[in-house]
Design a protein around this motif. Structure first.
Motif, PDB file in Angstrom:
ATOM      1  N   SER A   1       0.865  -0.941  -0.055  1.00 19.07           N
ATOM      2  CA  SER A   1       0.020  -0.082   0.156  1.00 19.07           C
ATOM      3  C   SER A   1       0.786   1.208  -0.004  1.00 19.07           C
ATOM      4  CB  SER A   1      -0.779  -0.015   1.325  1.00 19.07           C
ATOM      5  OG  SER A   1      -2.020  -0.793   0.943  1.00 19.07           O
TER       6      SER A   1
ATOM      7  N   GLY B   1       4.175  -0.907   7.182  1.00 23.67           N
ATOM      8  CA  GLY B   1       3.021  -0.505   6.510  1.00 23.67           C
ATOM      9  C   GLY B   1       2.601   0.681   7.157  1.00 23.67           C
TER      10      GLY B   1
ATOM     11  N   GLY C   1       3.073   2.887   3.963  1.00 24.99           N
ATOM     12  CA  GLY C   1       1.861   3.180   3.478  1.00 24.99           C
ATOM     13  C   GLY C   1       0.878   4.077   3.965  1.00 24.99           C
ATOM     14  N   GLY C   2       0.931   4.096   5.339  1.00 27.91           N
ATOM     15  CA  GLY C   2       0.022   4.794   6.147  1.00 27.91           C
ATOM     16  C   GLY C   2       0.201   6.185   6.218  1.00 27.91           C
TER      17      GLY C   2
ATOM     18  N   LEU D   1      -0.317   8.070   2.628  1.00 28.08           N
ATOM     19  CA  LEU D   1      -1.604   7.922   2.180  1.00 28.08           C
ATOM     20  C   LEU D   1      -2.459   8.728   3.004  1.00 28.08           C
ATOM     21  CD1 LEU D   1      -2.106   4.079   1.450  1.00 28.08           C
ATOM     22  CD2 LEU D   1      -1.977   6.249  -0.171  1.00 28.08           C
ATOM     23  N   MET D   2      -2.286   8.959   4.398  1.00 26.65           N
ATOM     24  CA  MET D   2      -2.723   9.678   5.368  1.00 26.65           C
ATOM     25  C   MET D   2      -2.560  11.225   5.133  1.00 26.65           C
ATOM     26  SD  MET D   2      -4.518   8.018   7.509  1.00 26.65           S
ATOM     27  CE  MET D   2      -4.612   6.349   7.818  1.00 26.65           C
TER      28      MET D   2
ATOM     29  N   PHE E   1      -4.814   3.059  14.472  1.00 23.87           N
ATOM     30  CA  PHE E   1      -3.637   3.887  13.864  1.00 23.87           C
ATOM     31  C   PHE E   1      -2.773   4.290  14.910  1.00 23.87           C
ATOM     32  CE2 PHE E   1      -1.373   7.453  12.213  1.00 23.87           C
ATOM     33  CZ  PHE E   1      -1.096   6.831  10.979  1.00 23.87           C
TER      34      PHE E   1
ATOM     35  N   LYS F   1      -0.366   1.480  15.990  1.00 24.53           N
ATOM     36  CA  LYS F   1       0.440   1.117  14.879  1.00 24.53           C
ATOM     37  C   LYS F   1       1.607   2.323  15.006  1.00 24.53           C
ATOM     38  CE  LYS F   1       0.214  -1.107  11.221  1.00 24.53           C
ATOM     39  NZ  LYS F   1       0.007  -1.502   9.882  1.00 24.53           N
TER      40      LYS F   1
END
Lengths: 52, 285
Positions: free
Chosen positions: B49, B158, B162-163, B166-167, B181, B184
């Motif tokens: 991602s 991730g 990814g996080g 994308l955020m 979240f 993580k």
């Protein structure tokens, strides 16, 4: 065990495991796992980014 | 001009990172690459991602297939990881894992450096068994779908790859931020601090892929060879090892990433790394 014998044993085990891995990959491709991987990979994975 | 083993390894790491994350132009728009390369898995941990990612993450793919309604285990990914592990063992971690390179760069931040407390290295086997294999297959919803538990509750790669991108680019995703979240992000923070203090903290403690490759170190064709007749027991290899192992005592240790620093440190060239029993040492390359 001598170095040569140890190496031979290692190579035999490796060949057996490589044959198994080739069989696993073939089985996975045949039953359509690649599509499942692709489908997951081309969409945002909400679990991966921490949204669940 | 001779290139040292360390520089050669770094060049391979950067090339592998670049190949794995070549769609860097996708990051500002927060779009994912959707081409056919995503049919294939990355040898190392790299979140699929991540907008720049070219390949699929093997651990994510393993859980996605294992957690699907149709399958309970991924033969495709298992076969891929097994083949790589049998040939290279944890050299995959040492040379081509994108998250491994990130961790090594983090470790360059000046700070007191620590060795890992050995029992912590067994956590990754629990992570592999519980979060990657058992939970996606056994903990399912009413549709028979299992959650990718490692990705969901643990994976700092991730969150980072990814996080965060994308955020930053998707307000609609930012609006969904919650406790998961935060969990993580906390794991990512612990991982970053851990990596600054201890080389490859995530690899040593948490990585389920490293656990698989580590087990295959015992039989991998690419291996460390120690000539005990030549070894003078100076312990320089043990002192320099970034994975906190003693290459002479355990050349096939599950922690060894085949980085080759021990070969360079050995004053009598008793340690070699390669496919054969006695490969050339760094001085002969």
């Amino acid at each position: 065990m001598s170095d040569n014998r140890e190496l031979k044993t290692r190579i035999i085990i490796a060949i057996i495991l490589l044959v198994i891995s080739a069989g696993l990959m073939t089985a996975g491709v045949m039953r359509g796992e690649v599509f499942a991987v692709f489908t997951k990979a081309v969409h945002i994975c909400l679990e991966c980014i921490g949204l669940g | 001009m001779k290139i040292s083993q360390d520089i050669r390894r770094r060049i391979i790491q950067i090339a592998a990172f670049g190949f794995s994350n070549s769609y860097i132009g996708n990051i500002p728009g927060g779009r994912l690459y959707k081409g056919s390369w995503k049919n294939f898995c990355n040898p190392g941990i790299n979140c699929y991602s991540c907008p720049a990612a070219r390949l699929s993450c093997p651990i994510g793919a393993m859980q996605a297939v294992g957690g699907s309604a149709k399958f309970s285990v991924s033969f495709y990914v298992l076969g891929f990881v097994l083949a790589l592990g049998v040939v290279f063992g944890r050299a995959v971690c040492g040379f081509v894992c994108p998250f491994g390179l990130i961790q090594e760069l983090l470790h360059k931040i000046p700070s007191p450096k620590k060795r890992i407390y050995k029992p912590l290295t067994y956590i990754k086997y629990v992570v592999l068994a519980v979060f990657v294999i058992l939970m996606p297959a056994l903990v399912t919803d009413k549709f028979g779908l299992g959650a990718p538990a490692f990705c969901e509750y643990i994976c700092p790669a991730g969150t980072l790859e990814g996080g965060i991108p994308l955020m930053l680019t998707h307000p609609e995703l930012r609006a969904q931020l919650g406790a998961l979240f935060s969990l993580k992000a906390a794991i990512l923070a612990v991982t970053i601090i851990g990596c600054i203090l201890c080389c490859r903290f995530f690899c040593k403690v948490m990585c389920p892929l490293g656990a698989i490759y580590g087990l295959l170190n015992k039989v991998s064709l690419y291996r460390v060879h120690v000539d005990r007749k030549v070894c003078v027991s100076c312990s320089k290899c043990r002192d320099i090892c970034p994975m906190d192992i003693d290459p002479v005592a355990k050349p096939d240790s599950a922690e060894c990433i085949r980085c080759g620093r021990c070969t360079a440190a050995c004053p009598v060239k008793a340690i070699t790394v390669g496919f054969k029993g006695k490969e050339k040492g760094p001085s002969e390359i």
